[in-house]
Design a protein around this motif. Sequence first.
Motif, PDB file in Angstrom:
ATOM      1  N   GLY B  27       0.819  -1.053  -0.106  1.00  0.00           N
ATOM      2  CA  GLY B  27       0.045   0.100  -0.115  1.00  0.00           C
ATOM      3  C   GLY B  27       0.673   1.471  -0.067  1.00  0.00           C
ATOM      4  N   ASP B 298       8.512  -2.925  -0.655  1.00  0.00           N
ATOM      5  CA  ASP B 298       8.721  -2.287   0.704  1.00  0.00           C
ATOM      6  C   ASP B 298      10.053  -1.610   0.566  1.00  0.00           C
ATOM      7  OD1 ASP B 298       8.341  -1.843   3.534  1.00  0.00           O
ATOM      8  OD2 ASP B 298      10.299  -3.103   3.719  1.00  0.00           O
ATOM      9  N   THR B 334      -1.434  -9.613  -1.522  1.00  0.00           N
ATOM     10  CA  THR B 334      -1.607  -8.542  -0.682  1.00  0.00           C
ATOM     11  C   THR B 334      -0.384  -8.203  -0.266  1.00  0.00           C
ATOM     12  OG1 THR B 334      -2.873  -8.224   1.445  1.00  0.00           O
ATOM     13  CG2 THR B 334      -1.865 -10.193   1.313  1.00  0.00           C
ATOM     14  N   GLY B 335      -0.527  -7.347   0.725  1.00  0.00           N
ATOM     15  CA  GLY B 335       0.875  -6.823   1.296  1.00  0.00           C
ATOM     16  C   GLY B 335       0.752  -7.127   3.012  1.00  0.00           C
ATOM     17  N   HIS B 337       1.763  -4.822   5.233  1.00  0.00           N
ATOM     18  CA  HIS B 337       1.554  -3.634   5.494  1.00  0.00           C
ATOM     19  C   HIS B 337       1.517  -2.437   4.451  1.00  0.00           C
ATOM     20  CE1 HIS B 337       5.719  -2.812   5.270  1.00  0.00           C
ATOM     21  NE2 HIS B 337       5.844  -4.012   6.129  1.00  0.00           N
ATOM     22  N   SER B 338       1.516  -1.380   4.610  1.00  0.00           N
ATOM     23  CA  SER B 338       1.549  -0.219   3.595  1.00  0.00           C
ATOM     24  C   SER B 338       2.932   0.452   3.913  1.00  0.00           C
ATOM     25  CB  SER B 338       0.617   0.934   3.657  1.00  0.00           C
ATOM     26  OG  SER B 338      -0.522   0.249   3.206  1.00  0.00           O
ATOM     27  N   HIS B 346       7.160   2.024   7.196  1.00  0.00           N
ATOM     28  CA  HIS B 346       5.979   1.262   7.361  1.00  0.00           C
ATOM     29  C   HIS B 346       4.757   2.291   7.682  1.00  0.00           C
ATOM     30  CE1 HIS B 346       7.944  -2.919   8.173  1.00  0.00           C
ATOM     31  NE2 HIS B 346       8.234  -2.368   7.162  1.00  0.00           N
ATOM     32  N   VAL B 351      -4.205  -2.201   3.430  1.00  0.00           N
ATOM     33  CA  VAL B 351      -3.590  -2.806   2.305  1.00  0.00           C
ATOM     34  C   VAL B 351      -4.358  -3.295   1.155  1.00  0.00           C
ATOM     35  CG1 VAL B 351      -1.478  -4.402   1.580  1.00  0.00           C
ATOM     36  CG2 VAL B 351      -1.851  -3.523   3.860  1.00  0.00           C
ATOM     37  N   THR B 353      -5.824  -5.592  -1.510  1.00  0.00           N
ATOM     38  CA  THR B 353      -5.976  -7.227  -1.455  1.00  0.00           C
ATOM     39  C   THR B 353      -6.789  -7.527  -2.184  1.00  0.00           C
ATOM     40  OG1 THR B 353      -5.600  -7.084   1.186  1.00  0.00           O
ATOM     41  CG2 THR B 353      -6.279  -9.106   0.214  1.00  0.00           C
ATOM     42  N   GLU B 371      -5.684   1.278  -4.455  1.00  0.00           N
ATOM     43  CA  GLU B 371      -6.164   1.646  -3.190  1.00  0.00           C
ATOM     44  C   GLU B 371      -7.545   2.073  -3.268  1.00  0.00           C
ATOM     45  OE1 GLU B 371      -3.198   2.156  -4.005  1.00  0.00           O
ATOM     46  OE2 GLU B 371      -1.965   1.701  -2.405  1.00  0.00           O
TER      47      GLU B 371
END
Lengths: 403, 403
Positions: B27, B298, B334-335, B337-338, B346, B351, B353, B371
């Motif tokens: 995200g 990331d 998915t992730g 986290h963003s 982070h 996130v 999905t 998003e």
Amino acid sequence: MSTQDLIRQLREPNKTKIVLLVADGLGGLPIEPGGKTELETAVTPNLDAFAAEGTVGLSTPVAPGITPGSGPGHLGLFGYDPLVHDIGRGVLEALGIGVEVGPKDVAIRGNFCTIDAEGHVTDRRAGRIPTETCEALVAKLQAGIKIEGVEVLVEPVREYRLVVRFRGEGLGDRVCDTDPLSTGLLTLEPKGEDAASEKTAKIAAEFLRQAKAILKEEKPANFLMLRGFAKFPKIDTMEEVYGIKPVAIAVYPMYRGLARLVGMTVVEPGKTLADQIEVAKANWDAYDFFFIHYKYTDSTGEDGDFPRKVAMIEALDAEVRKLRALAPDVLIVTGDHSTPSRMRAHSFHPVPTLIWAPATSRPDLVTTFGERPCLQGGLGQFLAKDLMPLALAHAGRLQKFGA
Amino acid sequence: MSTQDLIRQLREPNKTKIVLLVADGLGGLPIEPGGKTELETAVTPNLDAFAAEGTVGLSTPVAPGITPGSGPGHLGLFGYDPLVHDIGRGVLEALGIGVEVGPKDVAIRGNFCTIDAEGHVTDRRAGRIPTETCEALVAKLQAGIKIEGVEVLVEPVREYRLVVRFRGEGLGDRVCDTDPLSTGLLTLEPKGEDAASEKTAKIAAEFLRQAKAILKEEKPANFLMLRGFAKFPKIDTMEEVYGIKPVAIAVYPMYRGLARLVGMTVVEPGKTLADQIEVAKANWDAYDFFFIHYKYTDSTGEDGDFPRKVAMIEALDAEVRKLRALAPDVLIVTGDHSTPSRMRAHSFHPVPTLIWAPATSRPDLVTTFGERPCLQGGLGQFLAKDLMPLALAHAGRLQKFGA
């Protein structure tokens, strides 16, 4: 504090009326990629109008990914967390065939089976005997079995399946199944995990002893096994929790039984949804919560019959119009779970839901009732057990929390 | 009843395959008001196609507003409530550098520091010595320290940071940090809160005594402090909870370690996502859950490099196409986290999905992956820990709950 505890504190009397119309298995899936669901396909001008005037969303019956049976599905709709209030298999089976289960009862699922001369199980389903044979054998058992100090009821279900109910004082239900789960083994002796359950186990052992004698010469169903011993669960009634007088207008025994579990009065429903709505009208002054159950959205889904499920939704829509004339303060239309005809089974998918409350509905932008429109609705996605607090709130039956 | 307890009751075997593709830190945020996020900017025809055919939504890793580290972020995705299953700092630091941690181990974070002649701390980070110095000092410690009855492993992390692992019988981890948290103070003595932890504390004290002697002449790193004592957490494996055979195909040690924590088999992943997908293909028959970890969404976010994060998402998209050929029953993208490049860190944002399951996906109206589109999706906004139950449901691996 549980939501129900909170509601007990906040509830206040009112003369408002709530109608909960459960279209069993309402939610669906498209048959083909890019297609519409059953509800999206159906022409539903009346449901659409309620959706447009009210607020819609999607209900998750138990938890994400969990496919509910009818028991947990309905408990959630009645505002009882299905993960807290577990109804035993025996009780559900009994309710499903219209056998009443009360506080003194232990209900048990039975299977006719075939055993050899040494007592080893050779067929756990007795060759799936026809239902008529089941009925005849059950009649023999009912006529023949006498156990001191306990009232025994035996009822056929279907094919090799039956229900046994013991009614007596101090009976427990923590009794093991007698099904050895494989052929070639002896059936198990019923054993209780505590004193009350040991009492039930002894009764069950005597029941099996007499049944073996009665069935000795039968073929192939020369014995039976017992499983899912279950007592009537301790559930506070809807009247105790919500301060409402609820009535159930349901055609099928399972839903009448589930309604009784939470203390609803069960009245004669007639045969059709039109009858049920007439019954609601006739009882309008005597109750303030009307649970109306419509089965055919589920049964057609289980049959895998997409067009028939569409037709059953349209039939429902035609009747729903009449509810407007009753002028309930709150009308909820939802399902206890989804039954996509593509899956021919209950599923975990969220259920389209509408709450129509002319005095308090906050409108959203949705003007039709369907899975995709409901995604845009003002109720969002929510747990089924949160529906009752919303219904009570819309009905002006909950005070402010805190000052 | 917890969701995992429920799943243990309901799970049933199936031959279906689930792929969980975690794009770490997926995200993002727009750089400028009115702009697009990294994922919305990226051209992703393959992810868009999966999104259009499947169902999308936004995952909240731990709870609203909570920014997760990699540990809680991944535990949530694996279906373990990160607020229940806490992984100690020492264990996470060890996993992050590829140090295996097992049931007999206590893992500890270490800091080189500077002390004066009286032992007072003058620099808690030893002047942030370069990593090469750290490596040389760690080698001296590893060569020099011998403690009876315990296997000691010392590994460099970066700059002044290191990891210490004690392996032995009956070691506890309720041991206080030795960092006094201010300069001018003496380092603290390790103390255990129970008998097993007191055993660890004594070993730690001896470790520090020998280390002080070995480092005496070093400048500026003439001592070290220990903190975050942590044992391998007791976590039931994914196989125990879900009845699946999971495999981890992750390039970076942290994610291999996290996968091991929940009992996944860890295989050699190759170097690139293309390699990882090849590895999945080669192992397709041996497992039924494939965790594929992609780091670069990331790391580019942490670098604050928006265009590079966009490029890494597009690189992912190009590979994702190949997953279609594997024909999993369920694909999740998915992730954990963003990681918005604007924040270089982070973040707590939900996130994007997608769940793609050709047999059971209920389509929503979303046709691109991003998003804002995910806000309109059929999954709604949900907690990451609810993703595994949904995956298992779509994979036909959960029986009905109740009758």
